[in-house]
Design a protein around this motif. Structure first.
Motif, mmCIF file in Angstrom:
data_model
loop_
_atom_site.group_PDB
_atom_site.id
_atom_site.type_symbol
_atom_site.label_atom_id
_atom_site.label_comp_id
_atom_site.label_asym_id
_atom_site.label_seq_id
_atom_site.Cartn_x
_atom_site.Cartn_y
_atom_site.Cartn_z
ATOM 1 N N HIS A 181 0.855 -1.185 0.000
ATOM 2 C CA HIS A 181 0.000 0.000 0.000
ATOM 3 C C HIS A 181 0.893 1.237 0.000
ATOM 4 O O HIS A 181 1.610 1.490 0.974
ATOM 5 N N ASN A 182 0.836 1.980 -1.093
ATOM 6 C CA ASN A 182 1.755 3.105 -1.343
ATOM 7 C C ASN A 182 3.168 2.562 -1.561
ATOM 8 O O ASN A 182 4.100 2.860 -0.795
ATOM 9 N N ALA A 183 3.298 1.769 -2.590
ATOM 10 C CA ALA A 183 4.550 1.054 -2.876
ATOM 11 C C ALA A 183 5.776 1.957 -3.003
ATOM 12 O O ALA A 183 6.852 1.579 -2.535
ATOM 13 N N PRO A 184 5.696 3.136 -3.628
ATOM 14 C CA PRO A 184 6.905 3.960 -3.754
ATOM 15 C C PRO A 184 7.560 4.285 -2.412
ATOM 16 O O PRO A 184 8.789 4.388 -2.332
ATOM 17 N N PHE A 185 6.755 4.425 -1.363
ATOM 18 C CA PHE A 185 7.310 4.742 -0.042
ATOM 19 C C PHE A 185 8.164 3.584 0.471
ATOM 20 O O PHE A 185 9.351 3.751 0.780
ATOM 21 N N ASP A 186 7.586 2.385 0.557
ATOM 22 C CA ASP A 186 8.310 1.238 1.110
ATOM 23 C C ASP A 186 9.470 0.827 0.210
ATOM 24 O O ASP A 186 10.559 0.488 0.710
ATOM 25 N N MET A 187 9.239 0.841 -1.096
ATOM 26 C CA MET A 187 10.308 0.453 -2.018
ATOM 27 C C MET A 187 11.468 1.446 -1.943
ATOM 28 O O MET A 187 12.640 1.065 -2.053
ATOM 29 N N GLY A 188 11.157 2.727 -1.764
ATOM 30 C CA GLY A 188 12.206 3.730 -1.648
ATOM 31 C C GLY A 188 13.103 3.459 -0.446
ATOM 32 O O GLY A 188 14.337 3.549 -0.537
ATOM 33 N N VAL A 238 2.579 -4.662 -6.981
ATOM 34 C CA VAL A 238 1.227 -4.124 -7.093
ATOM 35 C C VAL A 238 1.052 -3.074 -6.000
ATOM 36 O O VAL A 238 1.308 -3.350 -4.820
ATOM 37 N N ASP A 239 0.648 -1.876 -6.396
ATOM 38 C CA ASP A 239 0.408 -0.794 -5.441
ATOM 39 C C ASP A 239 -1.091 -0.722 -5.161
ATOM 40 O O ASP A 239 -1.874 -0.269 -6.003
ATOM 41 N N THR A 240 -1.514 -1.176 -3.986
ATOM 42 C CA THR A 240 -2.941 -1.205 -3.670
ATOM 43 C C THR A 240 -3.513 0.190 -3.456
ATOM 44 O O THR A 240 -4.719 0.383 -3.601
ATOM 45 N N LEU A 241 -2.679 1.167 -3.113
ATOM 46 C CA LEU A 241 -3.184 2.542 -3.005
ATOM 47 C C LEU A 241 -3.604 3.042 -4.377
ATOM 48 O O LEU A 241 -4.671 3.659 -4.530
ATOM 49 N N LYS A 242 -2.794 2.770 -5.384
ATOM 50 C CA LYS A 242 -3.145 3.152 -6.749
ATOM 51 C C LYS A 242 -4.416 2.442 -7.197
ATOM 52 O O LYS A 242 -5.309 3.050 -7.808
ATOM 53 N N MET A 243 -4.518 1.143 -6.885
ATOM 54 C CA MET A 243 -5.729 0.387 -7.221
ATOM 55 C C MET A 243 -6.960 1.009 -6.576
ATOM 56 O O MET A 243 -7.999 1.181 -7.210
ATOM 57 N N ALA A 244 -6.835 1.339 -5.282
ATOM 58 C CA ALA A 244 -7.976 1.877 -4.543
ATOM 59 C C ALA A 244 -8.413 3.234 -5.095
ATOM 60 O O ALA A 244 -9.613 3.521 -5.192
ATOM 61 N N ASN A 268 -8.526 6.592 0.923
ATOM 62 C CA ASN A 268 -8.148 5.229 0.574
ATOM 63 C C ASN A 268 -6.969 4.725 1.398
ATOM 64 O O ASN A 268 -6.191 3.891 0.935
ATOM 65 N N ASN A 269 -6.826 5.249 2.633
ATOM 66 C CA ASN A 269 -5.825 4.670 3.507
ATOM 67 C C ASN A 269 -6.318 3.302 3.993
ATOM 68 O O ASN A 269 -7.460 2.901 3.736
ATOM 69 N N ALA A 321 -3.569 -7.863 3.179
ATOM 70 C CA ALA A 321 -3.900 -9.094 2.468
ATOM 71 C C ALA A 321 -5.419 -9.272 2.393
ATOM 72 O O ALA A 321 -5.968 -9.622 1.333
ATOM 73 N N GLU A 322 -6.110 -9.009 3.495
ATOM 74 C CA GLU A 322 -7.572 -9.127 3.505
ATOM 75 C C GLU A 322 -8.204 -8.091 2.586
ATOM 76 O O GLU A 322 -9.165 -8.387 1.856
ATOM 77 N N VAL A 323 -7.684 -6.866 2.624
ATOM 78 C CA VAL A 323 -8.215 -5.809 1.762
ATOM 79 C C VAL A 323 -8.022 -6.162 0.298
ATOM 80 O O VAL A 323 -8.940 -6.007 -0.521
ATOM 81 N N TYR A 324 -6.851 -6.639 -0.054
ATOM 82 C CA TYR A 324 -6.560 -6.981 -1.455
ATOM 83 C C TYR A 324 -7.478 -8.099 -1.944
ATOM 84 O O TYR A 324 -8.016 -8.032 -3.060
ATOM 85 N N ILE A 325 -7.684 -9.123 -1.129
ATOM 86 C CA ILE A 325 -8.581 -10.216 -1.515
ATOM 87 C C ILE A 325 -9.986 -9.666 -1.754
ATOM 88 O O ILE A 325 -10.662 -10.042 -2.717
#
Length: 226
Positions: free
Chosen positions: A89-96, A118-124, A133-134, A162-166
Protein backbone atom coordinates in the motif's frame (compact mmCIF):
# COMPACT_ATOMS: atom_id res chain seq x y z
CA UNK A 1 0.69 -17.46 -7.67
CA UNK A 2 2.97 -16.59 -4.75
CA UNK A 3 2.30 -13.11 -3.38
CA UNK A 4 3.91 -11.25 -0.49
CA UNK A 5 2.05 -8.48 1.37
CA UNK A 6 4.70 -6.11 2.64
CA UNK A 7 4.86 -3.17 5.02
CA UNK A 8 7.60 -1.22 6.79
CA UNK A 9 7.86 1.26 9.63
CA UNK A 10 10.57 3.92 9.56
CA UNK A 11 12.25 6.67 11.56
CA UNK A 12 10.71 9.33 9.31
CA UNK A 13 9.37 10.02 5.86
CA UNK A 14 12.41 10.64 3.68
CA UNK A 15 15.05 7.99 2.91
CA UNK A 16 17.14 10.54 1.00
CA UNK A 17 17.44 12.56 4.22
CA UNK A 18 18.90 9.65 6.16
CA UNK A 19 15.76 8.12 7.62
CA UNK A 20 15.95 4.37 8.15
CA UNK A 21 13.75 1.28 8.36
CA UNK A 22 12.92 0.04 11.88
CA UNK A 23 10.40 -2.74 11.12
CA UNK A 24 9.72 -5.04 8.16
CA UNK A 25 6.81 -7.45 7.76
CA UNK A 26 6.07 -9.71 4.81
CA UNK A 27 3.05 -12.05 4.77
CA UNK A 28 2.82 -14.82 2.19
CA UNK A 29 -0.25 -16.12 0.36
CA UNK A 30 -0.33 -18.69 -2.43
CA UNK A 31 -3.20 -18.83 -4.92
CA UNK A 32 -5.12 -16.36 -2.75
CA UNK A 33 -4.82 -18.51 0.38
CA UNK A 34 -2.65 -17.65 3.43
CA UNK A 35 0.24 -20.05 3.93
CA UNK A 36 0.89 -18.98 7.56
CA UNK A 37 4.47 -18.11 6.51
CA UNK A 38 5.72 -14.62 7.24
CA UNK A 39 8.89 -12.61 7.72
CA UNK A 40 8.83 -10.09 10.57
CA UNK A 41 11.72 -8.29 12.21
CA UNK A 42 12.59 -5.08 14.05
CA UNK A 43 15.76 -3.26 13.00
CA UNK A 44 18.12 -0.98 14.89
CA UNK A 45 18.25 2.19 12.73
CA UNK A 46 21.41 3.60 14.31
CA UNK A 47 19.78 7.03 14.50
CA UNK A 48 17.03 8.92 16.28
CA UNK A 49 13.34 8.44 15.47
CA UNK A 50 11.33 11.53 14.55
CA UNK A 51 8.69 12.39 17.14
CA UNK A 52 5.95 12.43 14.51
CA UNK A 53 6.90 8.97 13.27
CA UNK A 54 6.98 7.56 16.79
CA UNK A 55 3.47 8.89 17.43
CA UNK A 56 2.29 6.88 14.42
CA UNK A 57 3.92 3.51 15.15
CA UNK A 58 4.81 3.77 18.85
CA UNK A 59 8.26 2.20 18.41
CA UNK A 60 10.99 3.76 20.54
CA UNK A 61 14.74 3.83 20.01
CA UNK A 62 15.18 2.20 23.42
CA UNK A 63 13.14 -0.79 22.25
CA UNK A 64 15.33 -1.13 19.14
CA UNK A 65 18.72 -0.93 20.84
CA UNK A 66 19.23 -4.72 20.99
CA UNK A 67 17.70 -5.44 17.58
CA UNK A 68 19.80 -6.47 14.55
CA UNK A 69 21.06 -4.03 11.95
CA UNK A 70 19.55 -4.15 8.48
CA UNK A 71 22.83 -5.56 7.18
CA UNK A 72 22.34 -8.59 9.41
CA UNK A 73 18.85 -9.42 8.09
CA UNK A 74 19.04 -8.25 4.46
CA UNK A 75 19.92 -11.63 2.94
CA UNK A 76 17.22 -13.46 4.89
CA UNK A 77 14.64 -10.89 3.79
CA UNK A 78 15.70 -11.11 0.13
CA UNK A 79 15.44 -14.90 0.17
CA UNK A 80 11.94 -14.74 1.66
CA UNK A 81 10.55 -12.43 -1.04
CA UNK A 82 12.57 -13.82 -3.95
CA UNK A 83 10.44 -14.63 -7.00
CA UNK A 84 7.19 -13.38 -5.46
CA UNK A 85 4.87 -10.58 -6.47
CA UNK A 86 4.92 -7.84 -3.83
CA UNK A 87 1.64 -6.22 -2.79
CA UNK A 88 2.25 -2.89 -1.03
CA UNK A 89 0.00 0.00 0.00
CA UNK A 90 1.76 3.10 -1.34
CA UNK A 91 4.55 1.05 -2.88
CA UNK A 92 6.90 3.96 -3.75
CA UNK A 93 7.31 4.74 -0.04
CA UNK A 94 8.31 1.24 1.11
CA UNK A 95 10.31 0.45 -2.02
CA UNK A 96 12.21 3.73 -1.65
CA UNK A 97 13.27 2.81 1.88
CA UNK A 98 14.10 -0.81 1.07
CA UNK A 99 16.19 0.12 -1.95
CA UNK A 100 17.96 2.80 0.07
CA UNK A 101 18.90 0.22 2.70
CA UNK A 102 20.07 -2.23 0.02
CA UNK A 103 22.15 0.45 -1.68
CA UNK A 104 23.96 1.10 1.59
CA UNK A 105 25.13 -2.51 1.39
CA UNK A 106 25.97 -2.30 -2.33
CA UNK A 107 23.19 -4.80 -3.04
CA UNK A 108 20.93 -4.82 -6.10
CA UNK A 109 17.55 -3.12 -6.01
CA UNK A 110 14.67 -5.23 -4.76
CA UNK A 111 13.04 -5.21 -8.21
CA UNK A 112 15.80 -7.49 -9.52
CA UNK A 113 14.73 -10.48 -7.41
CA UNK A 114 10.91 -10.29 -7.46
CA UNK A 115 8.34 -10.95 -10.18
CA UNK A 116 6.48 -7.64 -9.86
CA UNK A 117 4.89 -5.01 -7.63
CA UNK A 118 1.23 -4.12 -7.09
CA UNK A 119 0.41 -0.79 -5.44
CA UNK A 120 -2.94 -1.20 -3.67
CA UNK A 121 -3.18 2.54 -3.01
CA UNK A 122 -3.15 3.15 -6.75
CA UNK A 123 -5.73 0.39 -7.22
CA UNK A 124 -7.98 1.88 -4.54
CA UNK A 125 -7.79 5.38 -6.03
CA UNK A 126 -8.87 4.00 -9.39
CA UNK A 127 -11.75 2.06 -7.77
CA UNK A 128 -12.81 4.84 -5.36
CA UNK A 129 -11.80 8.19 -6.88
CA UNK A 130 -12.11 11.18 -4.59
CA UNK A 131 -12.44 9.07 -1.43
CA UNK A 132 -10.09 8.34 1.45
CA UNK A 133 -8.15 5.23 0.57
CA UNK A 134 -5.83 4.67 3.51
CA UNK A 135 -5.81 1.21 5.10
CA UNK A 136 -8.34 2.12 7.81
CA UNK A 137 -10.78 3.55 5.26
CA UNK A 138 -10.48 0.46 3.07
CA UNK A 139 -11.02 -1.84 6.05
CA UNK A 140 -14.23 0.04 6.86
CA UNK A 141 -15.36 -0.06 3.22
CA UNK A 142 -14.87 -3.82 2.90
CA UNK A 143 -16.09 -4.69 6.41
CA UNK A 144 -12.70 -5.91 7.67
CA UNK A 145 -12.10 -5.83 11.43
CA UNK A 146 -9.21 -3.46 12.17
CA UNK A 147 -10.07 -2.85 15.82
CA UNK A 148 -6.60 -4.03 16.93
CA UNK A 149 -4.95 -1.31 14.83
CA UNK A 150 -4.57 1.37 17.50
CA UNK A 151 -1.08 2.14 16.15
CA UNK A 152 0.62 1.38 12.86
CA UNK A 153 2.51 -1.91 13.01
CA UNK A 154 4.08 -3.56 10.00
CA UNK A 155 2.90 -7.13 10.67
CA UNK A 156 -0.71 -6.27 11.47
CA UNK A 157 -0.84 -3.83 8.55
CA UNK A 158 0.50 -6.46 6.14
CA UNK A 159 -2.11 -8.97 7.37
CA UNK A 160 -4.92 -6.40 6.99
CA UNK A 161 -3.64 -5.46 3.55
CA UNK A 162 -3.90 -9.09 2.47
CA UNK A 163 -7.57 -9.13 3.50
CA UNK A 164 -8.22 -5.81 1.76
CA UNK A 165 -6.56 -6.98 -1.45
CA UNK A 166 -8.58 -10.22 -1.51
CA UNK A 167 -11.75 -8.15 -1.05
CA UNK A 168 -10.72 -5.63 -3.74
CA UNK A 169 -10.09 -8.38 -6.29
CA UNK A 170 -12.92 -10.73 -5.32
CA UNK A 171 -14.91 -9.82 -8.43
CA UNK A 172 -12.02 -10.86 -10.65
CA UNK A 173 -11.76 -14.16 -8.78
CA UNK A 174 -15.50 -14.84 -9.15
CA UNK A 175 -15.39 -14.14 -12.88
CA UNK A 176 -12.43 -16.46 -13.36
CA UNK A 177 -14.14 -19.20 -11.33
CA UNK A 178 -17.35 -18.85 -13.36
CA UNK A 179 -15.46 -19.03 -16.66
CA UNK A 180 -13.54 -22.05 -15.42
CA UNK A 181 -16.76 -23.78 -14.35
CA UNK A 182 -18.44 -23.15 -17.72
CA UNK A 183 -15.38 -24.44 -19.58
CA UNK A 184 -15.29 -27.59 -17.45
CA UNK A 185 -19.03 -28.18 -17.99
CA UNK A 186 -18.73 -27.77 -21.76
CA UNK A 187 -15.66 -29.98 -21.88
CA UNK A 188 -17.39 -32.66 -19.83
CA UNK A 189 -20.56 -32.65 -21.96
CA UNK A 190 -20.77 -35.27 -24.71
CA UNK A 191 -23.70 -35.88 -27.04
CA UNK A 192 -24.21 -39.29 -28.63
CA UNK A 193 -25.52 -38.97 -32.20
CA UNK A 194 -26.89 -41.94 -34.17
CA UNK A 195 -25.98 -41.04 -37.75
CA UNK A 196 -28.32 -43.72 -39.12
CA UNK A 197 -31.27 -42.10 -37.38
CA UNK A 198 -30.73 -38.68 -39.01
CA UNK A 199 -33.37 -37.80 -41.59
CA UNK A 200 -32.36 -36.21 -44.92
CA UNK A 201 -34.84 -33.48 -45.79
CA UNK A 202 -34.70 -32.05 -49.33
CA UNK A 203 -35.60 -28.43 -50.09
CA UNK A 204 -38.92 -27.83 -51.79
CA UNK A 205 -39.10 -26.18 -55.27
CA UNK A 206 -40.41 -23.00 -53.63
CA UNK A 207 -37.48 -22.92 -51.16
CA UNK A 208 -34.98 -23.47 -54.00
CA UNK A 209 -36.51 -20.61 -56.03
CA UNK A 210 -36.38 -18.32 -52.98
CA UNK A 211 -32.71 -19.19 -52.44
CA UNK A 212 -31.86 -18.37 -56.08
CA UNK A 213 -33.57 -14.99 -55.75
CA UNK A 214 -31.57 -14.30 -52.58
CA UNK A 215 -28.24 -15.10 -54.30
CA UNK A 216 -29.15 -12.95 -57.31
CA UNK A 217 -30.03 -10.07 -54.99
CA UNK A 218 -26.64 -10.33 -53.27
CA UNK A 219 -24.88 -10.37 -56.65
CA UNK A 220 -26.67 -7.20 -57.80
CA UNK A 221 -25.75 -5.42 -54.58
CA UNK A 222 -22.09 -6.36 -54.93
CA UNK A 223 -22.09 -8.45 -51.74
CA UNK A 224 -20.38 -11.83 -51.52
CA UNK A 225 -22.71 -14.70 -50.50
CA UNK A 226 -19.91 -16.57 -48.62
Amino acid sequence: MRQIFLDTETTGLYPDQGHRIIEIAAVEIFNRRPTQRHFHIYVNPEREIDAGAQEVHGISLEFLQDKPLFAQVASEFIEFVRGAELIIHNAPFDMGFLNMELSRLNMDKLETCISGIVDTLKMAKEMRPGQRNNLDALCRHFGIDNSKRTLHGALLDAELLAEVYIAMTRGQESLLMELSTVTEQVSATTVAVDMNALALVAATPAELAEHVQYIEGLAKSGATPW
